[in-house]
Design an enzyme around this catalytic site. Structure first.
Site, short mmCIF file in Angstrom:
data_model
loop_
_atom_site.label_atom_id
_atom_site.label_comp_id
_atom_site.label_asym_id
_atom_site.label_seq_id
_atom_site.Cartn_x
_atom_site.Cartn_y
_atom_site.Cartn_z
N ASN A 159 115.66 -88.69 100.31
CA ASN A 159 116.06 -87.93 101.40
C ASN A 159 115.57 -86.53 101.13
O ASN A 159 115.28 -85.90 102.32
CB ASN A 159 117.70 -87.46 101.40
N GLU A 256 121.63 -85.66 88.78
CA GLU A 256 122.04 -85.34 90.07
C GLU A 256 122.37 -86.29 91.02
O GLU A 256 121.58 -86.92 91.69
CB GLU A 256 120.77 -84.42 90.60
N CYS A 290 123.03 -84.71 99.69
CA CYS A 290 124.04 -85.23 98.76
C CYS A 290 124.93 -84.25 98.77
O CYS A 290 126.20 -84.65 98.61
CB CYS A 290 123.17 -85.01 97.23
N GLU A 467 120.33 -77.88 87.90
CA GLU A 467 118.85 -77.52 88.17
C GLU A 467 118.99 -76.35 88.97
O GLU A 467 120.10 -75.76 89.45
CB GLU A 467 118.34 -78.81 89.11
P1 NAD Z 1 119.06 -94.51 94.56
O1 NAD Z 1 120.06 -94.53 93.52
O2 NAD Z 1 119.14 -95.82 95.29
O3 NAD Z 1 117.47 -94.04 94.39
C1 NAD Z 1 117.08 -93.16 93.53
C2 NAD Z 1 115.85 -93.47 92.95
O4 NAD Z 1 116.10 -94.26 91.76
C3 NAD Z 1 114.86 -94.19 93.65
O5 NAD Z 1 113.58 -93.61 93.19
C4 NAD Z 1 115.10 -95.62 93.37
O6 NAD Z 1 113.55 -96.52 93.19
C5 NAD Z 1 115.23 -95.37 91.78
N1 NAD Z 1 116.06 -96.42 91.26
C6 NAD Z 1 116.61 -97.52 91.84
N2 NAD Z 1 117.23 -98.30 90.73
C7 NAD Z 1 116.92 -97.76 89.66
C8 NAD Z 1 117.08 -98.09 88.24
N3 NAD Z 1 117.91 -99.08 87.97
N4 NAD Z 1 116.60 -97.39 87.28
C9 NAD Z 1 115.89 -96.46 87.44
N5 NAD Z 1 115.53 -95.78 88.72
C10 NAD Z 1 116.19 -96.51 89.71
O7 NAD Z 1 119.37 -93.23 95.68
P2 NAD Z 1 118.67 -93.04 96.97
O8 NAD Z 1 119.44 -94.07 98.22
O9 NAD Z 1 117.53 -93.06 96.86
O10 NAD Z 1 119.33 -91.45 97.38
C11 NAD Z 1 120.79 -91.21 97.83
C12 NAD Z 1 121.57 -90.89 96.82
O11 NAD Z 1 120.85 -89.92 96.09
C13 NAD Z 1 122.87 -90.40 97.48
O12 NAD Z 1 123.93 -90.75 96.80
C14 NAD Z 1 122.50 -88.94 97.46
O13 NAD Z 1 123.97 -88.01 97.20
C15 NAD Z 1 121.90 -88.73 96.13
N6 NAD Z 1 121.54 -87.39 95.95
C16 NAD Z 1 121.74 -86.53 95.38
C17 NAD Z 1 121.04 -85.37 95.01
C18 NAD Z 1 121.70 -84.01 94.08
O14 NAD Z 1 120.93 -83.20 93.96
N7 NAD Z 1 122.93 -84.51 93.44
C19 NAD Z 1 120.05 -84.96 95.82
C20 NAD Z 1 119.41 -86.15 96.66
C21 NAD Z 1 120.14 -87.24 96.64
#
Ligand code: NAD
Length: 488
Positions: A159, A256, A290, A467
């Protein structure tokens, strides 16, 4: 071959792994890239292989002694240059991010500026990282020395790929840590673009590597025996897996994670300010944020009038091609569209009717795009699925409350704790709520308008660690204590 019809830039130059300061062909799966605005494929990108992940970590380990021994002022000059280069290329970075994520280009341009600002902020910190002295009586003195934590892995969500990358990589490089970053599989390009600029700025070969790919590549990195620290930004479910993987090498983790952020509006609030905050809080980046304010908790006396005001503004929001800078672009992927519609269907099945939206609606020029209109479910039960789980789309749920204490109970009755908002003209009540809300960041009479120098991170299921700002440096520092004995 990659060829995006609306991009002047050639993506083929950035569809690679970045290993040891050079672009390298991927040896893994070929991943089809799909434009979320048109649902058309525009080519494919090769993932890294597990051997390339090992190689990236090896390179970061190899580069660590020199980079960590570089004089802080010299590291600062490199990172200031990188900030300038990012700014100079901000339009390109923004266009790529906009078509990849489906994000309105002005928002993507803002993210590129934020990426430059992160590098500039942390460049300024390089030579200000101090330790302390602890007197232990007349014959002993202890010193603490901040040292780089080692090799740091960065796993990034789709995102905010560019600004999230910069948010973690900038403080890591600033303290002398070296980095392997894994951008999201949907949006891999801007990480490689920043790595190319880093080389131009003078970041040494191997200090900043990028491996592309999906969950398997992320998992290989998170559990790698030679990674010292993992910064993961993504969903709570994946965060748990990362934490588990990182437990084998006992790597430090910063998580995060997701959110379900409450915005409390009390009867004495400035209604127009609150409506604007609620609107931006949930519909910015089509709710794929998020920290999105997805739960509006409002006193009965003003609830209906506030919803009416928010709905009126939401109806006026235009959807369109991200490069034409609409209010809302498409959601980032078909999977994301299905996820949002799944939650909306679940809510209607459970007896709620949306007062706005609730049906995928695409602009006529892009009928196949993954667009979703602003959607509002009013007066929802706090136990409903849509009230508890992160939808990650433009879907607002509202809750009626009797007073400030009732609002607080509703706000805290949730497993997430990332961000919260309070609107009230009574500063004592607002501060009382702010102090009692379970959240890492609380906004009073505004929402999501802090900038990037204020510490950010979650409590409860929203994460571990902070962060942004000076707090963001601690993640990448191991403090060594040295005890000097000087008797007699
Ligand atoms: P996701 O958890 O599906 O993926 C995030 C990243 O993790 C991707 O690069 C993905 O390839 C990788 N990944 C997937 N499986 C993995 C594993 N088993 N081990 C290690 N890495 C793995 O999340 P998303 O759909 O890309 O993003 C949306 C989510 O991110 C939402 O829940 C959102 O709230 C959260 N988010 C949080 C913040 C914050 O700062 N708190 C910021 C942005 C997004």
């Amino acid at each position: 071959m990659l060829n995006h019809p609306r991009l002047a830039m050639d993506l083929n130059n950035v569809a690679c792994q970045w290993l040891g300061g050079a672009g390298v062909k991927g040896n893994g799966l070929e991943r089809t890239m799909t434009d979320p605005t048109t649902a058309q494929s525009y080519g494919s990108v090769p993932d890294a292989s597990s051997v390339q992940v090992d190689h990236a970590v090896e390179l970061a380990r190899w580069a660590l002694p020199d980079w960590s021994a570089t004089f802080p002022g010299a590291r600062a000059r490199v990172l200031f240059r990188l900030a300038d280069l990012i700014e100079a290329r901000a339009d390109d970075l923004a266009s790529v991010e906009a078509v990849n994520v489906g994000k309105p280009v002005a928002q993507a341009r803002r993210d590129a500026g934020r990426a430059a600002d992160y590098f500039r902020f942390y460049a300024g910190c390089c030579d200000k990282l101090n330790g302390e002295t602890i007197p232990l009586g007349p014959d002993q003195t202890a010193l603490t020395v901040p040292e780089p934590i080692g090799v740091s892995a960065h796993i990034i969500p789709w995102n905010y790929p560019l600004s999230t990358l910069a948010r973690g990589v900038a403080p890591a490089l600033a303290v002398g840590t070296t980095v392997v970053a894994k951008p999201p599989e949907l949006t891999p390009f801007t990480a490689v673009m920043v790595a190319q600029l880093a080389l131009e700025a003078g970041v040494p070969d191997g200090a900043f590597n990028v491996v592309t790919g999906g969950g398997e590549i992320g998992a290989a990195l998170a559990g790698h025996p030679d990674v010292d620290q993992v910064t993961f930004t993504g969903s709570t479910a994946t965060g748990r897996k990362v934490m588990q993987a990182a437990s084998a090498p006992v790597a430090d983790v910063s998580l995060e994670l997701g959110g379900k952020s409450p915005v409390i509006v009390l009867g004495d609030a400035n209604m127009e300010d609150a409506a604007e905050g609620v609107l931006r809080g949930i519909f910015f980046n089509a709710g794929q944020v998020c920290a999105a304010g997805s739960r509006l908790i409002c006193t009965r006396d003003i609830h209906d009038a506030l919803i009416e005001r928010v709905a009126e503004k939401a109806k006026a929001m235009q959807m369109g091609h991200p490069l034409d800078n609409p209010d809302l672009g498409p959601l980032a992927s078909r999977a994301q569209l299905d996820r949002v519609q799944g939650y909306v269907n679940g809510a209607t099945k459970a007896g709620s009717e949306p007062v706005l939206g609730g049906i995928p609606t695409a602009p006529s020029d892009y009928p196949d795009g993954y667009f979703y209109p602003p959607t509002i479910f009013a007066d929802v039960s706090p136990d409903a699925e849509i009230a508890r789980e992160e939808v990650f789309g433009p879907v607002l749920t509202t809750f009626l409350c009797d007073d400030a204490d009732h609002a607080l109970a509703l706000a805290n009755g949730c497993e997430f704790g990332l961000v919260a908002g309070v609107y009230s003209r009574d500063s004592t009540t607002a501060l009382r709520l702010a102090r009692r809300l379970h959240a890492g960041q609380v906004f009073v009479n505004g929402f999501l308008n802090a900038g990037d120098t204020v510490p950010f991170g979650g409590v409860k299921h929203s994460g571990i660690g902070r962060e942004k700002g000076l707090a963001g440096l601690d993640t990448y520092v191991a403090r060594k204590s040295i005890i000097l004995n000087h008797p007699g």
